[in-house]
Scaffold this motif. Structure first.
Motif, PDB file in Angstrom:
ATOM      1  N   GLN A 188       4.585  10.145 -16.330  1.00  0.00           N
ATOM      2  CA  GLN A 188       4.482  10.551 -14.289  1.00  0.00           C
ATOM      3  C   GLN A 188       4.401   9.356 -14.196  1.00  0.00           C
ATOM      4  OE1 GLN A 188       3.397  13.816 -12.546  1.00  0.00           O
ATOM      5  NE2 GLN A 188       4.614  15.616 -14.109  1.00  0.00           N
ATOM      6  N   PHE A 189       2.992   9.168 -14.499  1.00  0.00           N
ATOM      7  CA  PHE A 189       2.276   8.040 -13.678  1.00  0.00           C
ATOM      8  C   PHE A 189       3.581   6.380 -14.062  1.00  0.00           C
ATOM      9  CE2 PHE A 189       0.276   3.738 -14.627  1.00  0.00           C
ATOM     10  CZ  PHE A 189       0.352   2.931 -13.324  1.00  0.00           C
ATOM     11  N   VAL A 190       3.626   6.438 -15.555  1.00  0.00           N
ATOM     12  CA  VAL A 190       4.189   5.168 -16.120  1.00  0.00           C
ATOM     13  C   VAL A 190       5.695   4.932 -15.679  1.00  0.00           C
ATOM     14  CG1 VAL A 190       4.892   4.739 -18.637  1.00  0.00           C
ATOM     15  CG2 VAL A 190       3.072   5.016 -18.244  1.00  0.00           C
ATOM     16  N   LEU A 191       6.501   6.236 -15.992  1.00  0.00           N
ATOM     17  CA  LEU A 191       7.784   6.452 -15.532  1.00  0.00           C
ATOM     18  C   LEU A 191       8.071   5.806 -14.215  1.00  0.00           C
ATOM     19  CD1 LEU A 191       9.567   9.014 -17.675  1.00  0.00           C
ATOM     20  CD2 LEU A 191       9.280   6.302 -17.960  1.00  0.00           C
ATOM     21  N   LEU A 192       7.360   6.135 -13.336  1.00  0.00           N
ATOM     22  CA  LEU A 192       7.213   6.624 -11.616  1.00  0.00           C
ATOM     23  C   LEU A 192       6.748   4.469 -11.570  1.00  0.00           C
ATOM     24  CD1 LEU A 192       8.419   6.931  -8.722  1.00  0.00           C
ATOM     25  CD2 LEU A 192       5.844   7.419  -9.508  1.00  0.00           C
ATOM     26  N   PHE A 193       5.473   4.385 -11.978  1.00  0.00           N
ATOM     27  CA  PHE A 193       5.294   2.307 -11.631  1.00  0.00           C
ATOM     28  C   PHE A 193       6.121   1.811 -12.215  1.00  0.00           C
ATOM     29  CE2 PHE A 193       3.615  -1.542 -11.475  1.00  0.00           C
ATOM     30  CZ  PHE A 193       2.551  -1.581 -10.889  1.00  0.00           C
ATOM     31  N   LYS A 207       9.283  16.099  -6.923  1.00  0.00           N
ATOM     32  CA  LYS A 207       8.365  15.672  -6.176  1.00  0.00           C
ATOM     33  C   LYS A 207       8.884  14.809  -4.955  1.00  0.00           C
ATOM     34  CE  LYS A 207       4.097  15.878  -9.475  1.00  0.00           C
ATOM     35  NZ  LYS A 207       3.220  16.114  -9.859  1.00  0.00           N
ATOM     36  N   GLY A 208       9.902  14.063  -5.424  1.00  0.00           N
ATOM     37  CA  GLY A 208      10.374  13.468  -3.990  1.00  0.00           C
ATOM     38  C   GLY A 208       9.933  11.857  -4.293  1.00  0.00           C
ATOM     39  N   TYR A 209       9.816  11.342  -5.774  1.00  0.00           N
ATOM     40  CA  TYR A 209       9.076  10.577  -5.907  1.00  0.00           C
ATOM     41  C   TYR A 209      10.529   9.277  -6.686  1.00  0.00           C
ATOM     42  CZ  TYR A 209       4.294  12.464  -5.665  1.00  0.00           C
ATOM     43  OH  TYR A 209       3.216  12.772  -5.125  1.00  0.00           O
ATOM     44  N   ILE A 210      11.708  10.109  -7.131  1.00  0.00           N
ATOM     45  CA  ILE A 210      12.572   9.436  -7.019  1.00  0.00           C
ATOM     46  C   ILE A 210      13.409   9.820  -6.910  1.00  0.00           C
ATOM     47  CG2 ILE A 210      12.007   8.360  -9.428  1.00  0.00           C
ATOM     48  CD1 ILE A 210      13.420  10.358 -10.731  1.00  0.00           C
ATOM     49  N   ARG A 211      14.515   8.892  -6.568  1.00  0.00           N
ATOM     50  CA  ARG A 211      16.267   9.575  -6.504  1.00  0.00           C
ATOM     51  C   ARG A 211      17.074   9.349  -7.375  1.00  0.00           C
ATOM     52  NH1 ARG A 211      16.181   6.205  -2.357  1.00  0.00           N
ATOM     53  NH2 ARG A 211      15.280   7.653  -0.832  1.00  0.00           N
ATOM     54  N   ILE A 216      18.510   5.646 -10.871  1.00  0.00           N
ATOM     55  CA  ILE A 216      17.075   5.944 -10.696  1.00  0.00           C
ATOM     56  C   ILE A 216      16.445   4.749  -9.547  1.00  0.00           C
ATOM     57  CG2 ILE A 216      15.253   6.904 -11.163  1.00  0.00           C
ATOM     58  CD1 ILE A 216      17.351   7.675 -12.863  1.00  0.00           C
ATOM     59  N   SER A 217      15.992   5.108  -8.238  1.00  0.00           N
ATOM     60  CA  SER A 217      15.726   4.306  -6.547  1.00  0.00           C
ATOM     61  C   SER A 217      13.380   5.142  -7.088  1.00  0.00           C
ATOM     62  CB  SER A 217      16.816   3.697  -5.960  1.00  0.00           C
ATOM     63  OG  SER A 217      17.015   5.501  -5.426  1.00  0.00           O
ATOM     64  N   VAL A 218      12.737   4.108  -6.375  1.00  0.00           N
ATOM     65  CA  VAL A 218      12.093   4.888  -5.700  1.00  0.00           C
ATOM     66  C   VAL A 218      11.772   5.166  -4.270  1.00  0.00           C
ATOM     67  CG1 VAL A 218       9.466   4.425  -5.682  1.00  0.00           C
ATOM     68  CG2 VAL A 218      11.013   3.678  -7.326  1.00  0.00           C
ATOM     69  N   THR A 219      11.565   6.653  -4.430  1.00  0.00           N
ATOM     70  CA  THR A 219      11.681   6.508  -2.833  1.00  0.00           C
ATOM     71  C   THR A 219      10.260   5.930  -1.937  1.00  0.00           C
ATOM     72  OG1 THR A 219      10.183   8.762  -3.004  1.00  0.00           O
ATOM     73  CG2 THR A 219      12.029   8.767  -3.165  1.00  0.00           C
ATOM     74  N   GLU A 220      10.247   6.091  -0.770  1.00  0.00           N
ATOM     75  CA  GLU A 220       9.131   5.972  -0.212  1.00  0.00           C
ATOM     76  C   GLU A 220       8.525   6.703  -0.396  1.00  0.00           C
ATOM     77  OE1 GLU A 220       7.672   5.522   4.519  1.00  0.00           O
ATOM     78  OE2 GLU A 220       9.907   5.890   4.262  1.00  0.00           O
ATOM     79  N   ALA A 251       3.287   5.781  -6.194  1.00  0.00           N
ATOM     80  CA  ALA A 251       3.153   4.708  -7.161  1.00  0.00           C
ATOM     81  C   ALA A 251       2.119   3.514  -6.730  1.00  0.00           C
ATOM     82  CB  ALA A 251       4.118   4.267  -7.263  1.00  0.00           C
ATOM     83  N   THR A 252       1.936   3.233  -5.355  1.00  0.00           N
ATOM     84  CA  THR A 252       0.412   1.871  -5.236  1.00  0.00           C
ATOM     85  C   THR A 252      -0.146   2.195  -5.464  1.00  0.00           C
ATOM     86  OG1 THR A 252       2.121   0.713  -3.760  1.00  0.00           O
ATOM     87  CG2 THR A 252       0.220   0.525  -3.300  1.00  0.00           C
ATOM     88  N   GLN A 253      -1.025   3.600  -5.317  1.00  0.00           N
ATOM     89  CA  GLN A 253      -1.942   4.147  -5.142  1.00  0.00           C
ATOM     90  C   GLN A 253      -2.400   4.279  -6.104  1.00  0.00           C
ATOM     91  OE1 GLN A 253      -1.996   8.311  -2.685  1.00  0.00           O
ATOM     92  NE2 GLN A 253      -1.877   6.655  -0.926  1.00  0.00           N
TER      93      GLN A 253
END
Length: 147
Positions: free
Chosen positions: A40-45, A85-89, A102-106, A112-114
């Motif tokens: 999840q981290f790898v794909l989100l970041f 989880k509301g992390y991507i759209r 695929i885009s990252v939500t706020e 991702a930053t944390q």
């Protein structure tokens, strides 16, 4: 059955397996407080990073899977979880009806930053014993990626 190696430590594949497992364990522990798995981290970041490089135009699932060197089906499953989880759209691609953008939500950007801070801190600790040889390890690993 025999091996060409006299000891397990002589096998580069087995040694890589062992080191990878130790490293993944340390990364799992670093991500645990965030409720996020390593994939999840790898794909989100990766999604955040690629979108930042692409002026937030969005990327496709296939582009993301290729960047992460991850199976497209596994990528799809992980993205489904990140979306819940509301992390991507995911939204329809403007020119390819088979693809999604695929885009990252706020909230995804914030987590991702944390998490990248935690993961990079863990990487520094894990690889610290290599000192100046870390660059050589990275170069050799990149060489294996190009095979």
């Amino acid at each position: 059955m025999s091996s060409e190696f006299n000891t397990a430590e002589e096998s580069p594949g087995f040694t890589l397996w062992q080191v990878t497992n130790l490293w993944q364990k340390s990364i799992r522990q670093a991500l645990e407080p965030f409720g996020m798995t390593h994939p999840q981290f790898v794909l989100l970041f990766s999604c955040k990073w690629l979108n930042d490089k692409n002026n937030h135009a969005g990327i496709t699932q296939v582009q993301l899977a290729q960047h992460a060197q991850m199976d497209v089906n596994v990528t799809s499953q992980v993205l489904r979880t990140l979306e819940k989880k509301g992390y991507i759209r995911r939204s329809p691609h403007p020119t390819d009806s088979r693809a999604n953008v695929i885009s990252v939500t706020e909230s995804g950007d914030e987590i991702a930053t944390q998490t990248v801070i935690a993961v990079e801190r863990e990487d520094r600790a894990f690889f610290s014993s290599l000192g100046e040889e870390l660059g050589e390890l990275t170069r050799l690993l990149q060489q294996l990626m190009r095979r």
